[in-house]
Scaffold this motif. Sequence first.
Motif, PDB file in Angstrom:
ATOM      1  N   GLY A   1     -10.545   7.424  -5.655  1.00 28.11           N
ATOM      2  CA  GLY A   1     -11.535   6.375  -5.907  1.00 28.11           C
ATOM      3  C   GLY A   1     -10.910   5.024  -6.171  1.00 28.11           C
ATOM      4  N   GLY A   2     -11.793   4.043  -6.293  1.00 29.91           N
ATOM      5  CA  GLY A   2     -11.295   2.695  -6.527  1.00 29.91           C
ATOM      6  C   GLY A   2     -12.409   1.768  -6.982  1.00 29.91           C
ATOM      7  N   ILE A   3     -12.044   0.471  -7.125  1.00 29.08           N
ATOM      8  CA  ILE A   3     -12.982  -0.582  -7.532  1.00 29.08           C
ATOM      9  C   ILE A   3     -13.017  -1.601  -6.423  1.00 29.08           C
ATOM     10  CG2 ILE A   3     -13.584  -2.255  -9.309  1.00 29.08           C
ATOM     11  CD1 ILE A   3     -13.587   0.606 -10.297  1.00 29.08           C
ATOM     12  N   TRP A   4     -14.222  -2.003  -6.057  1.00 21.22           N
ATOM     13  CA  TRP A   4     -14.400  -2.985  -4.987  1.00 21.22           C
ATOM     14  C   TRP A   4     -15.207  -4.166  -5.522  1.00 21.22           C
ATOM     15  CZ3 TRP A   4     -18.873  -4.969  -2.932  1.00 21.22           C
ATOM     16  CH2 TRP A   4     -18.782  -5.736  -1.771  1.00 21.22           C
ATOM     17  N   GLN A   5     -14.869  -5.370  -5.023  1.00 17.62           N
ATOM     18  CA  GLN A   5     -15.605  -6.600  -5.372  1.00 17.62           C
ATOM     19  C   GLN A   5     -15.800  -7.401  -4.097  1.00 17.62           C
ATOM     20  OE1 GLN A   5     -13.719  -9.516  -7.973  1.00 17.62           O
ATOM     21  NE2 GLN A   5     -15.662  -9.767  -9.076  1.00 17.62           N
ATOM     22  N   ALA A   6     -16.950  -8.056  -4.026  1.00 14.56           N
ATOM     23  CA  ALA A   6     -17.289  -8.753  -2.787  1.00 14.56           C
ATOM     24  C   ALA A   6     -16.273  -9.841  -2.459  1.00 14.56           C
ATOM     25  CB  ALA A   6     -18.699  -9.336  -2.882  1.00 14.56           C
ATOM     26  N   ARG A   7     -15.865 -10.610  -3.444  1.00  6.39           N
ATOM     27  CA  ARG A   7     -14.946 -11.721  -3.160  1.00  6.39           C
ATOM     28  C   ARG A   7     -13.475 -11.325  -3.298  1.00  6.39           C
ATOM     29  NH1 ARG A   7     -17.653 -13.037  -7.881  1.00  6.39           N
ATOM     30  NH2 ARG A   7     -16.404 -13.048  -9.804  1.00  6.39           N
ATOM     31  N   GLY A   8     -13.224 -10.171  -3.888  1.00  3.23           N
ATOM     32  CA  GLY A   8     -11.832  -9.785  -4.086  1.00  3.23           C
ATOM     33  C   GLY A   8     -11.410  -8.575  -3.284  1.00  3.23           C
ATOM     34  N   GLY A   9     -12.351  -7.898  -2.649  1.00  2.00           N
ATOM     35  CA  GLY A   9     -12.017  -6.715  -1.891  1.00  2.00           C
ATOM     36  C   GLY A   9     -11.677  -5.546  -2.798  1.00  2.00           C
ATOM     37  N   MET A  10     -10.701  -4.746  -2.402  1.00  2.00           N
ATOM     38  CA  MET A  10     -10.281  -3.594  -3.177  1.00  2.00           C
ATOM     39  C   MET A  10      -9.409  -4.051  -4.341  1.00  2.00           C
ATOM     40  SD  MET A  10     -11.586  -0.856  -1.942  1.00  2.00           S
ATOM     41  CE  MET A  10     -12.413  -0.313  -0.447  1.00  2.00           C
ATOM     42  N   LEU A  11      -9.933  -3.934  -5.551  1.00  2.00           N
ATOM     43  CA  LEU A  11      -9.212  -4.395  -6.726  1.00  2.00           C
ATOM     44  C   LEU A  11      -8.301  -3.310  -7.296  1.00  2.00           C
ATOM     45  CD1 LEU A  11     -12.087  -6.320  -8.552  1.00  2.00           C
ATOM     46  CD2 LEU A  11     -10.418  -7.191  -6.897  1.00  2.00           C
ATOM     47  N   ALA A  12      -8.695  -2.047  -7.196  1.00  2.00           N
ATOM     48  CA  ALA A  12      -7.889  -0.967  -7.755  1.00  2.00           C
ATOM     49  C   ALA A  12      -8.154   0.313  -6.961  1.00  2.00           C
ATOM     50  CB  ALA A  12      -8.226  -0.756  -9.224  1.00  2.00           C
ATOM     51  N   TYR A  13      -7.143   1.209  -6.990  1.00  2.00           N
ATOM     52  CA  TYR A  13      -7.254   2.472  -6.271  1.00  2.00           C
ATOM     53  C   TYR A  13      -6.421   3.518  -7.007  1.00  2.00           C
ATOM     54  CZ  TYR A  13      -6.426   6.084  -2.764  1.00  2.00           C
ATOM     55  OH  TYR A  13      -6.324   7.286  -2.110  1.00  2.00           O
ATOM     56  N   ALA A  14      -6.929   4.782  -7.037  1.00  2.00           N
ATOM     57  CA  ALA A  14      -6.175   5.855  -7.693  1.00  2.00           C
ATOM     58  C   ALA A  14      -6.538   7.199  -7.060  1.00  2.00           C
ATOM     59  CB  ALA A  14      -6.466   5.878  -9.188  1.00  2.00           C
ATOM     60  N   TYR A  15      -5.530   8.067  -6.990  1.00  2.00           N
ATOM     61  CA  TYR A  15      -5.714   9.447  -6.512  1.00  2.00           C
ATOM     62  C   TYR A  15      -4.771  10.329  -7.328  1.00  2.00           C
ATOM     63  CZ  TYR A  15      -6.749  13.134  -3.084  1.00  2.00           C
ATOM     64  OH  TYR A  15      -7.180  14.273  -2.459  1.00  2.00           O
ATOM     65  N   PRO A  16      -5.101  10.533  -8.612  1.00  2.00           N
ATOM     66  CA  PRO A  16      -4.155  11.229  -9.491  1.00  2.00           C
ATOM     67  C   PRO A  16      -3.914  12.687  -9.123  1.00  2.00           C
ATOM     68  CG  PRO A  16      -6.194  10.668 -10.645  1.00  2.00           C
ATOM     69  CD  PRO A  16      -6.298  10.078  -9.292  1.00  2.00           C
ATOM     70  N   THR A  17      -4.830  13.353  -8.424  1.00  2.00           N
ATOM     71  CA  THR A  17      -4.645  14.783  -8.093  1.00  2.00           C
ATOM     72  C   THR A  17      -4.140  14.977  -6.667  1.00  2.00           C
ATOM     73  OG1 THR A  17      -6.964  14.960  -7.411  1.00  2.00           O
ATOM     74  CG2 THR A  17      -6.445  15.470  -9.717  1.00  2.00           C
ATOM     75  N   TYR A  18      -3.591  13.900  -6.087  1.00  3.39           N
ATOM     76  CA  TYR A  18      -3.056  13.998  -4.725  1.00  3.39           C
ATOM     77  C   TYR A  18      -1.905  14.991  -4.706  1.00  3.39           C
ATOM     78  CZ  TYR A  18      -0.804  12.603  -0.365  1.00  3.39           C
ATOM     79  OH  TYR A  18      -0.211  12.607   0.885  1.00  3.39           O
ATOM     80  N   GLU A  19      -1.883  15.889  -3.725  1.00  4.67           N
ATOM     81  CA  GLU A  19      -0.900  16.960  -3.677  1.00  4.67           C
ATOM     82  C   GLU A  19       0.252  16.665  -2.725  1.00  4.67           C
ATOM     83  OE1 GLU A  19      -3.062  20.433  -2.677  1.00  4.67           O
ATOM     84  OE2 GLU A  19      -4.099  20.581  -4.606  1.00  4.67           O
ATOM     85  N   GLY A  20       0.420  15.399  -2.374  1.00  2.00           N
ATOM     86  CA  GLY A  20       1.526  15.019  -1.493  1.00  2.00           C
ATOM     87  C   GLY A  20       2.841  14.949  -2.236  1.00  2.00           C
ATOM     88  N   SER A  21       3.870  14.475  -1.513  1.00  2.00           N
ATOM     89  CA  SER A  21       5.211  14.403  -2.110  1.00  2.00           C
ATOM     90  C   SER A  21       5.358  13.226  -3.066  1.00  2.00           C
ATOM     91  CB  SER A  21       6.265  14.310  -0.995  1.00  2.00           C
ATOM     92  OG  SER A  21       6.012  13.165  -0.183  1.00  2.00           O
ATOM     93  N   GLY A  22       4.532  12.200  -2.930  1.00  2.00           N
ATOM     94  CA  GLY A  22       4.624  11.028  -3.798  1.00  2.00           C
ATOM     95  C   GLY A  22       3.274  10.597  -4.324  1.00  2.00           C
ATOM     96  N   VAL A  23       3.228   9.419  -4.961  1.00  2.00           N
ATOM     97  CA  VAL A  23       1.971   8.890  -5.490  1.00  2.00           C
ATOM     98  C   VAL A  23       1.272   8.123  -4.401  1.00  2.00           C
ATOM     99  CG1 VAL A  23       0.904   7.425  -7.240  1.00  2.00           C
ATOM    100  CG2 VAL A  23       2.954   8.758  -7.802  1.00  2.00           C
ATOM    101  N   LYS A  24       0.021   8.447  -4.170  1.00  2.00           N
ATOM    102  CA  LYS A  24      -0.754   7.774  -3.120  1.00  2.00           C
ATOM    103  C   LYS A  24      -1.438   6.552  -3.727  1.00  2.00           C
ATOM    104  CE  LYS A  24      -3.883   8.900   0.667  1.00  2.00           C
ATOM    105  NZ  LYS A  24      -4.634   7.670   0.641  1.00  2.00           N
ATOM    106  N   ARG A  25      -1.151   5.359  -3.151  1.00  2.00           N
ATOM    107  CA  ARG A  25      -1.680   4.120  -3.710  1.00  2.00           C
ATOM    108  C   ARG A  25      -2.465   3.299  -2.693  1.00  2.00           C
ATOM    109  NH1 ARG A  25       0.366   3.324  -8.643  1.00  2.00           N
ATOM    110  NH2 ARG A  25       2.311   4.361  -9.228  1.00  2.00           N
ATOM    111  N   ASP A  26      -2.484   3.696  -1.437  1.00  2.00           N
ATOM    112  CA  ASP A  26      -3.185   2.922  -0.417  1.00  2.00           C
ATOM    113  C   ASP A  26      -4.533   3.530  -0.096  1.00  2.00           C
ATOM    114  OD1 ASP A  26      -1.812   5.135   0.557  1.00  2.00           O
ATOM    115  OD2 ASP A  26      -1.944   4.400   2.622  1.00  2.00           O
ATOM    116  N   VAL A  27      -5.517   2.662   0.117  1.00  2.00           N
ATOM    117  CA  VAL A  27      -6.862   3.103   0.488  1.00  2.00           C
ATOM    118  C   VAL A  27      -6.833   3.564   1.941  1.00  2.00           C
ATOM    119  CG1 VAL A  27      -9.274   2.409   0.709  1.00  2.00           C
ATOM    120  CG2 VAL A  27      -7.856   1.461  -1.114  1.00  2.00           C
TER     121      VAL A  27
END
Length: 471
Positions: A76-102
Amino acid sequence: MLAVLCAALAVAMVVMYRSSAGAQVEAARAVAEQSCRAIAARYAQSVPAPVAAAPQLDLLQVLLQLVLREAPHVEGGIWQARGGMLAYAYPTYEGSGVKRDVPEAEQPLIVELAQRAARTQQPQADVLRGSREALIVAACPLAAPAQDLAAWTMTRTHAGALAALGSLYTGLAVLLAVVLVSAVWLGLILRRGMRHVAQLEAQLVQADGEHVPELARTGVLELDRIVDSFNRYRARFEQARAQLQQAAQQRSRDQRLAALGRMTGGIAHEIRNPIAAMRLKAENALAAAPARHGEALEAIVGQIDRLDGLVQSLIALVQPVQLAPQCVDLQPWLAERLAGVERQAAQGGVRLVLECTAPGAARFDPVHLARAVDNLLDNALRHAPAGSAVQLSARRTPAGTLLIAVDDAGPGVPEALLPQLFEPFATGRADGTGLGLALAREVALAHGGELRHVARTPGARFELEMPWHAC
């Protein structure tokens, strides 16, 4: 069995539906919407009063991490009309690293739902079904409409669940077809089996009462086992019956020989008396005038008739009874027996009564059985007092036998005579030979039955019972 199988199938349908792709999609949508509402609730607690200033990105990132950590496979993440994607998180991602991109491919759908949620200030959700997976996106407003701020969550269901839905329907269709085919097959088997059972029943019903029929094989393995067992029993039964008949004949011969031994003295006595009477009459006639010769000759002829009757009875008693069974209508045959003794009954002032409750006709030797019944009637009429009745009755017993009985109201059989009642020359009358009951018992034994005496007060009852053979 089929009913239980159908019930189990229904339970399996319910259980499999609950774990099907549709149910999984609904469960994933509920998790996504709940996570989005949780983010909005945490944001409202962290920023109680709506402000027009830009939201703090670090705060938003922390909120996402805290909420989504409790929702497996939800990003999930936070979106704003004038700022776009302000924040993103996927804490239970099962990949090899931390996923930070939408995810780039899903971003247009995320933005569309976030815009709609911020504009309407109402939660939004959408499901995008694909051939391999289903995408679930939810969005909900975070602050006043002036900020155009919205939170979004996204999760997926895997392709296996979607593919299982088609397999589920196919499996249920196959199971239903198997149940229907089994029901039809079982019905055909039951119908065929019942038809063969009806044929066996018809063979048993059409068989006569004297012989056990040999059943024909049906072609059904289970029924043929029963048929073979029945036919083997039939062979043993016929063999046992033949042995029984031979034993009965041997018993009858043994009884006749024993009776001959016991009645030797009686025969000598019975023959000596008529001979002595004839000798006396002849000597008296020779010494008397010719006019008295006729009276002496008549007395001699009477003694000769007595000897002839005795000889005939002895011959009938000694020779085996050869039966010639035939179908006989009982009612007329019994009436004929009474008609033969009407004159004797009228001379003694005795009434004759006939009672026949036996159904239809029976199979027996009418000549020999008539001799036995006639002897019983003659014996009853000789002992019945004037004004009484002699009753001849016939009925079919519950045990499947024919019972012919003769009742009289005479003095009954003396107690001392009962042990030798059916032996030759056992009689309670001075003018009797005692051969009538012996002959009647021989006829009863030849028919596979028995003759017995039943004491009555007053009188006596003789019952001739033999197997019932229907015509």
